[in-house]
Scaffold this motif. Sequence first.
Motif, mmCIF file in Angstrom:
data_model
loop_
_atom_site.group_PDB
_atom_site.id
_atom_site.type_symbol
_atom_site.label_atom_id
_atom_site.label_comp_id
_atom_site.label_asym_id
_atom_site.label_seq_id
_atom_site.Cartn_x
_atom_site.Cartn_y
_atom_site.Cartn_z
ATOM 1 N N GLU A 38 -10.801 6.766 -5.829
ATOM 2 C CA GLU A 38 -9.633 5.672 -6.310
ATOM 3 C C GLU A 38 -9.485 4.662 -5.332
ATOM 4 O O GLU A 38 -9.013 3.597 -5.686
ATOM 5 C CB GLU A 38 -8.417 6.541 -6.372
ATOM 6 C CG GLU A 38 -8.350 7.505 -7.639
ATOM 7 C CD GLU A 38 -6.895 8.525 -7.529
ATOM 8 O OE1 GLU A 38 -6.198 7.702 -7.101
ATOM 9 O OE2 GLU A 38 -7.390 9.689 -7.605
ATOM 10 N N GLN A 57 3.067 4.053 4.806
ATOM 11 C CA GLN A 57 2.717 3.610 3.544
ATOM 12 C C GLN A 57 1.776 2.480 3.630
ATOM 13 O O GLN A 57 1.967 1.528 4.111
ATOM 14 C CB GLN A 57 4.024 3.206 2.569
ATOM 15 C CG GLN A 57 4.859 4.286 2.385
ATOM 16 C CD GLN A 57 4.184 5.120 1.368
ATOM 17 O OE1 GLN A 57 3.681 4.978 0.373
ATOM 18 N NE2 GLN A 57 4.386 6.867 1.722
ATOM 19 N N GLU A 108 -0.175 -1.746 -5.078
ATOM 20 C CA GLU A 108 -0.006 -0.170 -5.343
ATOM 21 C C GLU A 108 0.187 0.341 -3.716
ATOM 22 O O GLU A 108 -0.679 0.314 -2.999
ATOM 23 C CB GLU A 108 -1.136 0.509 -5.811
ATOM 24 C CG GLU A 108 -1.215 1.931 -6.063
ATOM 25 C CD GLU A 108 -2.571 2.524 -6.625
ATOM 26 O OE1 GLU A 108 -2.831 3.536 -6.187
ATOM 27 O OE2 GLU A 108 -2.880 1.969 -7.576
ATOM 28 N N GLN A 109 1.138 1.245 -3.617
ATOM 29 C CA GLN A 109 1.404 2.101 -2.410
ATOM 30 C C GLN A 109 0.890 3.100 -2.242
ATOM 31 O O GLN A 109 0.923 4.111 -3.360
ATOM 32 C CB GLN A 109 2.878 1.987 -1.982
ATOM 33 C CG GLN A 109 3.407 0.646 -1.506
ATOM 34 C CD GLN A 109 4.833 0.763 -0.755
ATOM 35 O OE1 GLN A 109 4.669 1.231 0.067
ATOM 36 N NE2 GLN A 109 5.764 -0.315 -1.255
ATOM 37 N N VAL A 110 0.186 3.604 -1.116
ATOM 38 C CA VAL A 110 -0.435 4.918 -0.943
ATOM 39 C C VAL A 110 0.066 5.295 0.222
ATOM 40 O O VAL A 110 0.097 4.657 1.249
ATOM 41 C CB VAL A 110 -2.007 4.699 -1.039
ATOM 42 C CG1 VAL A 110 -2.824 6.152 -0.640
ATOM 43 C CG2 VAL A 110 -2.548 4.271 -2.573
ATOM 44 N N GLU A 158 -1.754 -5.685 -9.240
ATOM 45 C CA GLU A 158 -0.279 -5.078 -8.744
ATOM 46 C C GLU A 158 -0.350 -4.606 -7.429
ATOM 47 O O GLU A 158 -1.343 -4.107 -6.831
ATOM 48 C CB GLU A 158 -0.012 -4.196 -9.756
ATOM 49 C CG GLU A 158 0.514 -4.516 -11.300
ATOM 50 C CD GLU A 158 1.694 -5.365 -11.276
ATOM 51 O OE1 GLU A 158 2.301 -5.111 -10.404
ATOM 52 O OE2 GLU A 158 1.467 -6.496 -12.116
ATOM 53 N N ALA A 174 -0.624 -0.551 1.248
ATOM 54 C CA ALA A 174 -0.708 -1.436 0.220
ATOM 55 C C ALA A 174 -2.066 -1.793 -0.255
ATOM 56 O O ALA A 174 -2.792 -2.411 0.667
ATOM 57 C CB ALA A 174 0.573 -2.342 0.149
ATOM 58 N N THR A 233 -11.711 -2.379 -2.256
ATOM 59 C CA THR A 233 -10.645 -2.084 -2.740
ATOM 60 C C THR A 233 -9.640 -3.013 -1.871
ATOM 61 O O THR A 233 -9.786 -2.871 -0.661
ATOM 62 C CB THR A 233 -9.854 -0.680 -2.547
ATOM 63 O OG1 THR A 233 -10.541 0.046 -3.521
ATOM 64 C CG2 THR A 233 -8.485 -1.022 -3.379
ATOM 65 N N LYS A 258 -4.386 -3.796 -6.932
ATOM 66 C CA LYS A 258 -5.003 -3.007 -7.817
ATOM 67 C C LYS A 258 -4.826 -3.657 -9.232
ATOM 68 O O LYS A 258 -3.431 -3.444 -9.518
ATOM 69 C CB LYS A 258 -5.009 -1.505 -7.774
ATOM 70 C CG LYS A 258 -5.631 -0.738 -6.473
ATOM 71 C CD LYS A 258 -5.541 0.678 -6.481
ATOM 72 C CE LYS A 258 -6.725 1.256 -6.746
ATOM 73 N NZ LYS A 258 -6.706 2.582 -6.723
ATOM 74 N N GLU A 259 -5.596 -4.165 -9.981
ATOM 75 C CA GLU A 259 -5.451 -4.706 -11.131
ATOM 76 C C GLU A 259 -4.252 -5.590 -11.335
ATOM 77 O O GLU A 259 -3.277 -5.700 -12.014
ATOM 78 C CB GLU A 259 -5.146 -3.378 -12.103
ATOM 79 C CG GLU A 259 -6.314 -2.784 -12.140
ATOM 80 C CD GLU A 259 -6.111 -1.645 -13.428
ATOM 81 O OE1 GLU A 259 -5.412 -1.787 -14.293
ATOM 82 O OE2 GLU A 259 -6.968 -0.651 -13.215
ATOM 83 N N ARG A 297 9.521 -0.969 -1.560
ATOM 84 C CA ARG A 297 9.132 -1.185 -3.037
ATOM 85 C C ARG A 297 9.317 -2.715 -3.328
ATOM 86 O O ARG A 297 9.581 -3.749 -2.546
ATOM 87 C CB ARG A 297 10.598 -0.741 -3.650
ATOM 88 C CG ARG A 297 11.784 -1.413 -3.374
ATOM 89 C CD ARG A 297 13.016 -0.995 -4.160
ATOM 90 N NE ARG A 297 14.080 -1.375 -3.492
ATOM 91 C CZ ARG A 297 14.880 -2.768 -3.499
ATOM 92 N NH1 ARG A 297 13.935 -3.574 -4.264
ATOM 93 N NH2 ARG A 297 15.870 -3.045 -2.874
ATOM 94 N N LYS A 300 -7.727 10.178 -1.907
ATOM 95 C CA LYS A 300 -7.647 9.079 -2.801
ATOM 96 C C LYS A 300 -9.107 8.392 -2.417
ATOM 97 O O LYS A 300 -9.977 7.910 -3.288
ATOM 98 C CB LYS A 300 -6.798 7.867 -2.454
ATOM 99 C CG LYS A 300 -5.421 8.506 -2.797
ATOM 100 C CD LYS A 300 -4.908 7.731 -3.986
ATOM 101 C CE LYS A 300 -3.513 8.205 -4.084
ATOM 102 N NZ LYS A 300 -3.100 8.060 -5.819
#
Length: 160
Positions: A125, A100, A110-112, A108, A102, A130, A105-106, A21, A120
């Motif tokens: 997405e 996870q 984002e973790q996936v 920030e 990272a 990306t 995106k925009e 996080r 995704k």
Amino acid sequence: MYIPFDELPQHARLWIYQASRPLTEAEQSEIKPLLERFATEWSSHGKGLKASARLLYSQFLVLANNESETSASGCSIDKSVHFVKELEQRFSISFFDRTQLAFLKEGEVEQVSLSDLKSKVAAGEIKQDTLYFDTLVNTYGELQASWPRPAGASWLAKYF
């Protein structure tokens, strides 16, 4: 011996740890002097490493060593892992969850989850362009030149 992060040579070796996080401002303020102290004291077989450390994007811990001066040995790498594990306990955070991924995106992070990556990509997405925070980057030069890098230019290319 501590080296300011921005003064590392291009060939300096890196170890990147992704936090589970974003770290709060207070946590970052507390961690920064710990990183500097660790880099100052980090050694290999009794010889001080020319090392540095930094937090990037509030979520990535980067340790670095100028390998042309003194190489990090297995024992010194073990010391760094132990240090990162101490940070995990102190701040109730994980730096070793490799499931996870990272992306930027925009503006920030984002973790996936790795298990969600295919869906995704299929949904559009996550695309080849990306930006992906590839924790496998090995040198300071790579970090400066292409981090984050397009997902399609990383080990994730096989998903596109």
